[in-house]
Design a protein around this motif. Structure first.
Motif, PDB file in Angstrom:
ATOM      1  N   CYS A  58       0.854  -1.192   0.000  1.00  0.00           N
ATOM      2  CA  CYS A  58       0.000   0.000   0.000  1.00  0.00           C
ATOM      3  C   CYS A  58       0.892   1.244   0.000  1.00  0.00           C
ATOM      4  N   CYS A  61       0.341   2.972   3.813  1.00  0.00           N
ATOM      5  CA  CYS A  61       0.731   2.316   5.070  1.00  0.00           C
ATOM      6  C   CYS A  61       1.748   1.198   4.862  1.00  0.00           C
ATOM      7  N   SER A  63       1.292  -1.836   3.963  1.00  0.00           N
ATOM      8  CA  SER A  63       0.845  -3.203   4.225  1.00  0.00           C
ATOM      9  C   SER A  63       0.600  -3.878   2.877  1.00  0.00           C
ATOM     10  N   CYS A  70      -4.455   0.147   0.224  1.00  0.00           N
ATOM     11  CA  CYS A  70      -5.028  -1.078   0.797  1.00  0.00           C
ATOM     12  C   CYS A  70      -6.475  -0.874   1.251  1.00  0.00           C
ATOM     13  N   CYS A  73      -6.709   1.515   4.441  1.00  0.00           N
ATOM     14  CA  CYS A  73      -6.478   2.941   4.157  1.00  0.00           C
ATOM     15  C   CYS A  73      -7.615   3.541   3.340  1.00  0.00           C
TER      16      CYS A  73
END
Ligand SMILES: [Zn+2]
Ligand SMILES: [Zn+2]
Lengths: 199, 199
Positions: A58, A61, A63, A70, A73
């Protein structure tokens, strides 16, 4: 060992490289795939390739995500004023399963470890500071590991953020010392999240 | 459950369909594949597809093969005068591991089971009779299962072959009653092979 045709031996060998899959289990899985409907085997092979092609990080963030941003988010119902800092994407899974957190995450990509040459520049700490200092952020919860590196990382980040006037907290030590977050049960993780304290 | 991006969830779901692979193991395997080198994942996916494309049945003995004739049938060092009759290709693996047999095989493709509509014509019995009656064959060893269907199949084949003047034997009942040959240990299989008797 020429008990099986080469293409079966090849798959047994590939499956044996997976963690926790011994020779005997690999043999059993290969024979299952051999007798399974063609579309099942094709789906499995395709899912493996898609995973490698599509999963990326992402942009906000860091992730795991198969979109630029993501699911967390880009979810407008998440509380964008709180950021929970973790070491790795799989740490998010344990926290999400606890249901005790509804803010956003920030994945550092590891923990500080001078011995291994991992300083602040090797982690996504600059990106965290930029998010933490935005006006919308009211709290940064540090959920790095409870081992030496995780604690050092928490101390470093909290020092820096407090200097910048950011409200920083640490999840309570309900999480077992030195354990991997992936194996923390949901209740323990809930307690840890609820018992978080200022530095 | 939106803890993971869709492409990870898809692979977890596909892996969960494999026997003995629960949700938790599938999750662990998917994350391993995610972090493994690309070529490892590609090899695994490719091996799955090749298995389905290439593995076929040997034109002589009907065991698994990725060539028109299997490794055993095409091996000039095997004793072509003895044919061991089994129900399924995986039975061959257990017998080969015992090292007690150096002849050729014949895979019936199942056992007689009138209740399920499986008569002699549904199995490769005609093909067996044609091989058994060739001048080069000196013995046919019947290694069908020790359950009701396997015993009935052994009795039927031995009756027919004896009428044709073929020397037929049955592996000894050292193999556990009702068990799958795949899980028979090597010593038991050796005993069973050595203790074979005429009908
Ligand atoms: Zn994100
Ligand atoms: Zn063959």
């Amino acid at each position: 060992m020429d008990l099986y045709p080469e293409s079966i031996l090849n798959l047994i060998k590939s499956l044996s490289t997976l963690p926790g899959i011994g020779r005997r289990t690999a043999e059993r899985l290969a024979l299952h795939i051999l007798h399974a409907p063609l579309h099942e085997a094709q789906t499995l092979a395709n899912d493996i390739l898609e995973l490698k092609q599509k999963v990326t990080l992402c942009r906000t963030c860091f992730s795991l995500s198969d979109q630029p941003e993501c699911r967390i988010c880009s979810n407008p119902r998440r509380d964008a004023s709180i950021i929970c800092v973790v070491e790795k994407p799989t740490d998010i899974v344990a926290i999400e399963k606890s249901g005790a957190f509804s803010g956003l995450y920030h994945v550092l990509g590891g923990a500080l470890s001078p011995m291994d040459g991992i300083g602040p520049d090797e982690l996504r700490i600059r990106e965290l500071f930029s998010r933490a200092c935005s006006k919308t952020t009211t709290e940064v919860i540090i959920a790095t590991g409870t081992n030496v590196e995780g604690e050092a990382t928490a101390a470093y980040i909290s020092d820096q953020l407090r200097k910048k006037g950011v409200n920083v907290t640490r999840i309570a030590s309900g999480v077992p010392m030195g354990g991997d977050f992936q194996y923390v049960d949901q209740v323990t993780m809930q307690r840890a999240m609820e018992g978080r304290r200022g530095f």
